[in-house]
Write a protein that holds these residues in place. Structure first.
Motif, PDB file in Angstrom:
ATOM      1  N   GLN A  90     -28.821 -79.383 -36.456  1.00 40.32           N
ATOM      2  CA  GLN A  90     -28.692 -80.558 -35.591  1.00 40.32           C
ATOM      3  C   GLN A  90     -30.039 -81.188 -35.279  1.00 40.32           C
ATOM      4  O   GLN A  90     -31.066 -80.530 -35.209  1.00 40.32           O
ATOM      5  CB  GLN A  90     -28.000 -80.158 -34.286  1.00 40.32           C
ATOM      6  CG  GLN A  90     -26.602 -79.600 -34.492  1.00 40.32           C
ATOM      7  CD  GLN A  90     -25.955 -79.186 -33.187  1.00 40.32           C
ATOM      8  OE1 GLN A  90     -26.052 -79.868 -32.164  1.00 40.32           O
ATOM      9  NE2 GLN A  90     -25.288 -78.046 -33.206  1.00 40.32           N
ATOM     10  N   ILE A  91     -29.979 -82.509 -35.080  1.00 37.88           N
ATOM     11  CA  ILE A  91     -31.112 -83.262 -34.544  1.00 37.88           C
ATOM     12  C   ILE A  91     -30.507 -84.389 -33.713  1.00 37.88           C
ATOM     13  O   ILE A  91     -29.816 -85.266 -34.225  1.00 37.88           O
ATOM     14  CB  ILE A  91     -32.045 -83.789 -35.661  1.00 37.88           C
ATOM     15  CG1 ILE A  91     -33.292 -84.421 -35.054  1.00 37.88           C
ATOM     16  CG2 ILE A  91     -31.337 -84.716 -36.597  1.00 37.88           C
ATOM     17  CD1 ILE A  91     -34.289 -83.404 -34.580  1.00 37.88           C
ATOM     18  N   GLY A  92     -30.708 -84.328 -32.409  1.00 38.54           N
ATOM     19  CA  GLY A  92     -30.087 -85.325 -31.541  1.00 38.54           C
ATOM     20  C   GLY A  92     -28.576 -85.283 -31.674  1.00 38.54           C
ATOM     21  O   GLY A  92     -27.950 -84.223 -31.608  1.00 38.54           O
ATOM     22  N   SER A  93     -27.977 -86.431 -31.906  1.00 39.11           N
ATOM     23  CA  SER A  93     -26.524 -86.515 -32.069  1.00 39.11           C
ATOM     24  C   SER A  93     -26.101 -86.365 -33.525  1.00 39.11           C
ATOM     25  O   SER A  93     -24.917 -86.478 -33.850  1.00 39.11           O
ATOM     26  CB  SER A  93     -26.016 -87.858 -31.533  1.00 39.11           C
ATOM     27  OG  SER A  93     -26.628 -88.935 -32.227  1.00 39.11           O
ATOM     28  N   HIS A 149     -37.531 -84.534 -33.482  1.00 36.85           N
ATOM     29  CA  HIS A 149     -36.645 -85.473 -32.784  1.00 36.85           C
ATOM     30  C   HIS A 149     -37.273 -86.852 -32.655  1.00 36.85           C
ATOM     31  O   HIS A 149     -36.576 -87.874 -32.757  1.00 36.85           O
ATOM     32  CB  HIS A 149     -36.283 -84.931 -31.402  1.00 36.85           C
ATOM     33  CG  HIS A 149     -35.247 -85.743 -30.711  1.00 36.85           C
ATOM     34  ND1 HIS A 149     -35.541 -86.875 -29.978  1.00 36.85           N
ATOM     35  CD2 HIS A 149     -33.905 -85.615 -30.659  1.00 36.85           C
ATOM     36  CE1 HIS A 149     -34.425 -87.399 -29.497  1.00 36.85           C
ATOM     37  NE2 HIS A 149     -33.417 -86.649 -29.891  1.00 36.85           N
ATOM     38  N   SER A 150     -38.572 -86.901 -32.453  1.00 37.52           N
ATOM     39  CA  SER A 150     -39.208 -88.205 -32.246  1.00 37.52           C
ATOM     40  C   SER A 150     -39.096 -89.095 -33.485  1.00 37.52           C
ATOM     41  O   SER A 150     -39.097 -90.326 -33.376  1.00 37.52           O
ATOM     42  CB  SER A 150     -40.684 -88.021 -31.874  1.00 37.52           C
ATOM     43  OG  SER A 150     -41.360 -87.292 -32.885  1.00 37.52           O
ATOM     44  N   GLU A 151     -38.975 -88.477 -34.665  1.00 36.21           N
ATOM     45  CA  GLU A 151     -38.777 -89.246 -35.903  1.00 36.21           C
ATOM     46  C   GLU A 151     -37.319 -89.229 -36.364  1.00 36.21           C
ATOM     47  O   GLU A 151     -37.005 -89.776 -37.423  1.00 36.21           O
ATOM     48  CB  GLU A 151     -39.663 -88.686 -37.028  1.00 36.21           C
ATOM     49  CG  GLU A 151     -41.138 -89.028 -36.908  1.00 36.21           C
ATOM     50  CD  GLU A 151     -41.867 -88.045 -36.013  1.00 36.21           C
ATOM     51  OE1 GLU A 151     -41.461 -86.871 -35.961  1.00 36.21           O
ATOM     52  OE2 GLU A 151     -42.829 -88.469 -35.336  1.00 36.21           O
ATOM     53  N   ARG A 186     -23.857 -86.030 -40.772  1.00 36.28           N
ATOM     54  CA  ARG A 186     -23.106 -86.687 -39.707  1.00 36.28           C
ATOM     55  C   ARG A 186     -24.111 -87.345 -38.766  1.00 36.28           C
ATOM     56  O   ARG A 186     -24.939 -86.661 -38.181  1.00 36.28           O
ATOM     57  CB  ARG A 186     -22.237 -85.661 -38.963  1.00 36.28           C
ATOM     58  CG  ARG A 186     -21.186 -85.005 -39.891  1.00 36.28           C
ATOM     59  CD  ARG A 186     -20.619 -83.724 -39.326  1.00 36.28           C
ATOM     60  NE  ARG A 186     -21.596 -82.647 -39.280  1.00 36.28           N
ATOM     61  CZ  ARG A 186     -21.897 -81.856 -40.308  1.00 36.28           C
ATOM     62  NH1 ARG A 186     -21.297 -82.032 -41.480  1.00 36.28           N
ATOM     63  NH2 ARG A 186     -22.781 -80.889 -40.177  1.00 36.28           N
ATOM     64  N   GLY A 187     -24.067 -88.654 -38.659  1.00 35.42           N
ATOM     65  CA  GLY A 187     -25.038 -89.371 -37.859  1.00 35.42           C
ATOM     66  C   GLY A 187     -26.103 -90.017 -38.727  1.00 35.42           C
ATOM     67  O   GLY A 187     -26.017 -90.038 -39.953  1.00 35.42           O
ATOM     68  N   ASP A 188     -27.147 -90.552 -38.079  1.00 38.82           N
ATOM     69  CA  ASP A 188     -28.137 -91.354 -38.801  1.00 38.82           C
ATOM     70  C   ASP A 188     -29.467 -90.639 -39.003  1.00 38.82           C
ATOM     71  O   ASP A 188     -30.483 -91.255 -39.303  1.00 38.82           O
ATOM     72  CB  ASP A 188     -28.375 -92.661 -38.044  1.00 38.82           C
ATOM     73  CG  ASP A 188     -28.905 -92.430 -36.629  1.00 38.82           C
ATOM     74  OD1 ASP A 188     -29.031 -91.253 -36.206  1.00 38.82           O
ATOM     75  OD2 ASP A 188     -29.186 -93.434 -35.946  1.00 38.82           O
ATOM     76  N   ALA A 189     -29.490 -89.313 -38.840  1.00 40.16           N
ATOM     77  CA  ALA A 189     -30.743 -88.586 -39.016  1.00 40.16           C
ATOM     78  C   ALA A 189     -31.242 -88.702 -40.449  1.00 40.16           C
ATOM     79  O   ALA A 189     -30.465 -88.774 -41.396  1.00 40.16           O
ATOM     80  CB  ALA A 189     -30.546 -87.118 -38.649  1.00 40.16           C
ATOM     81  N   GLN A 190     -32.559 -88.710 -40.616  1.00 38.67           N
ATOM     82  CA  GLN A 190     -33.185 -88.748 -41.930  1.00 38.67           C
ATOM     83  C   GLN A 190     -33.475 -87.322 -42.405  1.00 38.67           C
ATOM     84  O   GLN A 190     -33.796 -86.436 -41.608  1.00 38.67           O
ATOM     85  CB  GLN A 190     -34.491 -89.545 -41.869  1.00 38.67           C
ATOM     86  CG  GLN A 190     -34.301 -90.988 -41.424  1.00 38.67           C
ATOM     87  CD  GLN A 190     -33.407 -91.758 -42.378  1.00 38.67           C
ATOM     88  OE1 GLN A 190     -33.679 -91.838 -43.585  1.00 38.67           O
ATOM     89  NE2 GLN A 190     -32.336 -92.330 -41.850  1.00 38.67           N
ATOM     90  N   ILE A 191     -33.367 -87.112 -43.703  1.00 38.22           N
ATOM     91  CA  ILE A 191     -33.673 -85.815 -44.307  1.00 38.22           C
ATOM     92  C   ILE A 191     -34.907 -85.990 -45.182  1.00 38.22           C
ATOM     93  O   ILE A 191     -34.978 -86.901 -45.995  1.00 38.22           O
ATOM     94  CB  ILE A 191     -32.492 -85.298 -45.166  1.00 38.22           C
ATOM     95  CG1 ILE A 191     -31.170 -85.404 -44.388  1.00 38.22           C
ATOM     96  CG2 ILE A 191     -32.757 -83.876 -45.637  1.00 38.22           C
ATOM     97  CD1 ILE A 191     -31.104 -84.594 -43.125  1.00 38.22           C
ATOM     98  N   TYR A 239     -39.269 -76.930 -27.486  1.00 41.90           N
ATOM     99  CA  TYR A 239     -37.913 -77.398 -27.177  1.00 41.90           C
ATOM    100  C   TYR A 239     -37.858 -78.918 -27.165  1.00 41.90           C
ATOM    101  O   TYR A 239     -36.933 -79.532 -27.715  1.00 41.90           O
ATOM    102  CB  TYR A 239     -37.481 -76.819 -25.833  1.00 41.90           C
ATOM    103  CG  TYR A 239     -36.173 -77.365 -25.317  1.00 41.90           C
ATOM    104  CD1 TYR A 239     -34.960 -76.939 -25.862  1.00 41.90           C
ATOM    105  CD2 TYR A 239     -36.138 -78.307 -24.290  1.00 41.90           C
ATOM    106  CE1 TYR A 239     -33.742 -77.433 -25.395  1.00 41.90           C
ATOM    107  CE2 TYR A 239     -34.942 -78.808 -23.819  1.00 41.90           C
ATOM    108  CZ  TYR A 239     -33.753 -78.369 -24.376  1.00 41.90           C
ATOM    109  OH  TYR A 239     -32.557 -78.877 -23.911  1.00 41.90           O
ATOM    110  N   LEU A 240     -38.857 -79.570 -26.559  1.00 38.31           N
ATOM    111  CA  LEU A 240     -38.869 -81.033 -26.525  1.00 38.31           C
ATOM    112  C   LEU A 240     -39.002 -81.603 -27.933  1.00 38.31           C
ATOM    113  O   LEU A 240     -38.313 -82.574 -28.286  1.00 38.31           O
ATOM    114  CB  LEU A 240     -40.012 -81.527 -25.639  1.00 38.31           C
ATOM    115  CG  LEU A 240     -40.121 -83.050 -25.497  1.00 38.31           C
ATOM    116  CD1 LEU A 240     -38.867 -83.646 -24.876  1.00 38.31           C
ATOM    117  CD2 LEU A 240     -41.356 -83.432 -24.677  1.00 38.31           C
ATOM    118  N   ASP A 241     -39.871 -81.020 -28.750  1.00 33.22           N
ATOM    119  CA  ASP A 241     -40.034 -81.502 -30.127  1.00 33.22           C
ATOM    120  C   ASP A 241     -38.716 -81.448 -30.891  1.00 33.22           C
ATOM    121  O   ASP A 241     -38.387 -82.365 -31.660  1.00 33.22           O
ATOM    122  CB  ASP A 241     -41.067 -80.648 -30.870  1.00 33.22           C
ATOM    123  CG  ASP A 241     -42.495 -81.047 -30.545  1.00 33.22           C
ATOM    124  OD1 ASP A 241     -42.687 -82.034 -29.810  1.00 33.22           O
ATOM    125  OD2 ASP A 241     -43.421 -80.363 -31.022  1.00 33.22           O
ATOM    126  N   ALA A 242     -37.959 -80.365 -30.702  1.00 23.31           N
ATOM    127  CA  ALA A 242     -36.747 -80.150 -31.486  1.00 23.31           C
ATOM    128  C   ALA A 242     -35.556 -80.925 -30.965  1.00 23.31           C
ATOM    129  O   ALA A 242     -34.655 -81.273 -31.737  1.00 23.31           O
ATOM    130  CB  ALA A 242     -36.415 -78.659 -31.532  1.00 23.31           C
TER     131      ALA A 242
END
Length: 727
Positions: A693-696, A668-670, A718-723, A387-390
């Motif tokens: 989803q990842i974070g926001s 999530h950490s990355e 949506r947002g700044d997550a990397q793919i 859960y924390l990782d995700a």
């Protein structure tokens, strides 16, 4: 009141035997049963929408008690003809279409199939609602008589399952108003339970077990009768207007799934399977003071089970991490804090099962709060780390940290009483489950000659869970600044891995042994347990490949899925509960393990088998388990007679395997969503994932299969997550 030693002796075998005795009288596959669930209540109905037999699983249940044991609809004193019976896609309601047989009465002949009747049923906050709609398709006025026949036996769920009781409480009934009948039961546990049945309009005649309506319908005329059944145990359930309650029920279902990731594919059949699985998971999810919790299954396990809830949350993690949060917080609220042999509890141990019926309250069964599972505790720590990782939800992990540390202490102390580094179980009392892994039948752990394993049992898969739990705990400890603890945990995990490979690997079998008994003798049986060593990551790469080959051999793989026990082993029986049957959740964990070792084609093969099994099932649903007979052309899998359907970890298995095949990772950490070496099964050409989803941040993806390759397109972000696509 608690069980004396003689009364409690062999209770686990008696409960297990009751499960099988029910096959004769209460097979869940004998006819098409329908079920609905909301919160702590569920109802099992026959295809006509009736509750027709007290010797089956049919009934309205609330908190492990049957509050309504009979509800039969009669038209002119006759049983109606069934046209259709189906639940809505979101499982919010059941619709049953009926019509009349030919009737001879004082007015002459009423031809068959001229009066249409529709029963719409749903549950909401402890109340069962029904609307009976009638329409006259004849060309003349008709006078009709409708009867409801009803009753309440207040049987404990374990009585319904087959256990006999010498003494029961006191039952009474009363007509409390012209439109209302009440059944009351004062249990031996001092709890008063009440069933209140109300009608609108007011019946022409009302008796303690029967309501009669006399209706007049013009040609084309319509009318309705409304029925509510309220269950009371303590606080009275609030009864709403039918339409108001129905709208509130549908809103609640939509709210549950508003923010989850969704799946759509090029296969209409897979879309049906995924839709059914989603609705089943969220029907079983129940709100607790600590968050959402998926109850295990209907009808026998509609309550909190630690292991089931944890694995369901793991499989659903990429779709809806809120389930994991609810499971973790709920289980910490019930974590054992003291030694209690009667419930197999020790400090730090995570719950196995919770029951709230009369027999549990009295100690006639040991499951009020029962801790007899050896794997729930390490699985709990694994889920916290996953859960924390995700999600990166450090706040929740900080809240859980004392409970995580208590779970780790339990593994090292009470879980490993002989200090050999392995977590073992042994029944603490005569009422304890004899076997305490997920295969908890009394005959499920044995040696190659068929004799029982005795003493403290170290299961293969449990050592893997402990290994993974310590690795995840090390990562969490490091995040919280406990660096010395993190180092100790990593070293302990590695020490366990090395010893596990030495003691559990069997070169001749080509797999890990099922368990070590109390004398440290290996149970040399080819079983699905070994596949969980891949799920946890404790297996070496070479051994992982060998395990996969053994599990997917003709003896291990039926064509529908991997058997719990391989064909040819001493206790192999494809019709057994744990010794040769096929469980979707077991296959999902194994397939996830395959994928983690880059055995993607093997994972896809398991996925294909389970999909083929699901598409041949009524309602496209994977049940709790099915029989392990070899797949034959033109025939579906053989049902297991008393399998729960729906079952949370079976329903969620679809999404666990899908995520594994696609290599979907939320790091999530990355701040990164990854697809690691994505693979798609042959029954899918294209799949669309929305709101991953990842974070926001969140994103939508389209994935298309070209032979053995998969192309991935980002449809929206949506947002700044990397793919990141890892080939």
């Amino acid at each position: 009141m608690t069980m004396d030693s003689e009364a409690s002796k062999n209770l686990a075998e008696e409960l297990d035997t009751a499960r099988y005795d029910l096959v004769v009288e209460t097979s869940l596959v004998g006819e098409s049963l329908q079920n609905l669930k909301d919160g702590d209540s569920f109802v099992v109905l026959n295809s006509h929408g009736d509750i027709g037999s007290t010797n089956t699983a049919e009934g309205l249940f609330y908190r492990d008690t049957r509050f309504l044991s009979k509800l039969e609809l009669r038209f002119q004193g006759r049983k109606l003809l069934l046209l259709n019976s189906s639940s809505y896609d979101d499982k919010a309601a059941l619709s049953v279409d009926l019509t009349n047989p030919e009737i001879q009465d004082d007015l002459g002949t009423l031809p068959r199939e001229t009066i249409f009747l529709q029963r719409t049923k749903f549950l909401f906050k402890g109340v069962f609602y029904e609307r009976l709609s009638l329409r006259n398709f004849t060309t003349s006025d008709r006078k009709l008589t409708i009867d409801y026949r009803f009753g309440a036996d207040f049987r404990d769920l374990f009585e319904v399952r087959g256990l006999n009781r010498e003494k029961r409480g006191r039952e009474t009934s009363r007509i409390s108003a012209p439109d209302r009948v009440e059944f009351l039961y004062m249990g031996l546990d001092g709890v008063e339970r009440q069933t209140s049945i109300a009608f609108a309009p007011v019946p022409k005649f009302l008796e303690a077990n029967r309501a009669t309506f006399e209706l007049a319908l013009r040609p084309g005329g319509k009318t309705s009768i409304f029925l509510t059944v309220a269950c009371k145990e303590g606080e009275q359930a609030r009864v709403l207007d039918f339409f108001r309650a129905y709208r509130a029920s549908r809103r609640a279902r939509r709210t549950q799934t508003r923010d989850i990731a969704t799946v759509e594919s090029s296969s209409e059949l897979f879309n049906e399977v995924a839709c059914r699985a989603t609705s089943d998971v969220y029907m079983l999810i129940t709100s607790t003071p600590f968050g959402s919790y998926p109850y295990a299954g209907v009808p026998w396990f509609s309550t909190i089970f630690g292991r089931d809830g944890i694995l369901t949350a793991m499989f659903m993690l990429w779709m809806d991490p809120s389930i994991a949060r609810g499971v973790l917080r709920t289980l910490t609220s019930m974590q054992a804090s003291e030694v209690d042999p009667s419930s197999d509890a020790q400090p730090g141990k995570i719950l196995h099962e919770m029951r709230r019926g009369e027999m549990a309250n009295l100690g006639e069964v040991p499951f009020g709060r029962y801790y007899g599972s050896v794997d729930s505790t390490p699985l709990f720590v694994m889920l916290a780390g996953m859960y924390l990782d995700a999600t990166g939800d450090l706040e929740t992990v900080i809240e859980l940290w004392p409970n995580i540390c208590a779970a780790l202490r339990w593994m090292d102390d009470y879980g490993d009483r002989d200090g050999d580094g392995y977590v073992e179980y042994q029944a603490e009392s005569n009422g304890s489950l004899k076997n305490q892994g997920w295969k908890d039948s009394h005959d499920s752990i044995f040696h190659e000659d068929g004799t029982d394993a005795v003493g403290s049992i170290a299961l293969c898969e449990v050592q893997g869970y402990v290994f993974a739990a310590k690795r995840f705990a090390a990562q969490m400890a490091a995040r919280l600044g406990h660096h010395d603890m993190a180092t100790e945990l990593k070293e302990a995990a590695e020490k366990l891995r090395i010893r596990f490979e030495a003691d559990f690997w069997d070169e001749d079998l080509g797999t890990y042994v099922m368990a070590l008994d109390g004398m440290k003798r290996p149970c040399r049986v080819r079983s699905s347990n070994a596949g969980h060593a891949l799920f946890s990551g404790i297996a070496s790469l070479d051994h992982a490949k060998r395990v996969a080959a053994t599990l997917l051999s003709r003896d291990g793989f039926s064509g529908w899925g991997i058997r719990t026990i391989a064909q040819g082993e001493a206790r192999y029986n494809p019709m057994s509960y744990h010794n040769g049957s096929i469980w979707p959740h077991d296959n999902a964990a194994i397939a996830i393990g395959f994928a983690q070792y880059d055995l993607k084609e093997e994972a896809a093969r398991v996925f294909e088998g389970l999909f083929d099994a699901a598409k041949g099932q009524e309602m496209r649903r994977l049940p709790e388990l099915f029989c392990g007979f070899i797949r034959k052309p033109g025939r579906g899998p053989t049902p297991y007679p008393v399998a729960c359907s729906p079952q949370a970890w079976a329903a969620s298995a679809t999404f666990g395997i899908l995520g594994a095949c696609l290599g979907l990772e939320q790091a999530h950490s990355e701040n990164e969503i990854r697809f690691r070496k994505p693979t798609m099964p042959r029954f899918l050409d294209e799949i669309v994932l929305r709101n991953v989803q990842i974070g926001s941040s969140s994103a939508d993806f389209r994935m298309h299969r070209y032979g053995n390759d998969v192309a991935t397109n980002v449809l929206d972000r949506r947002g700044d997550a990397q793919i990141h696509i890892v080939k």
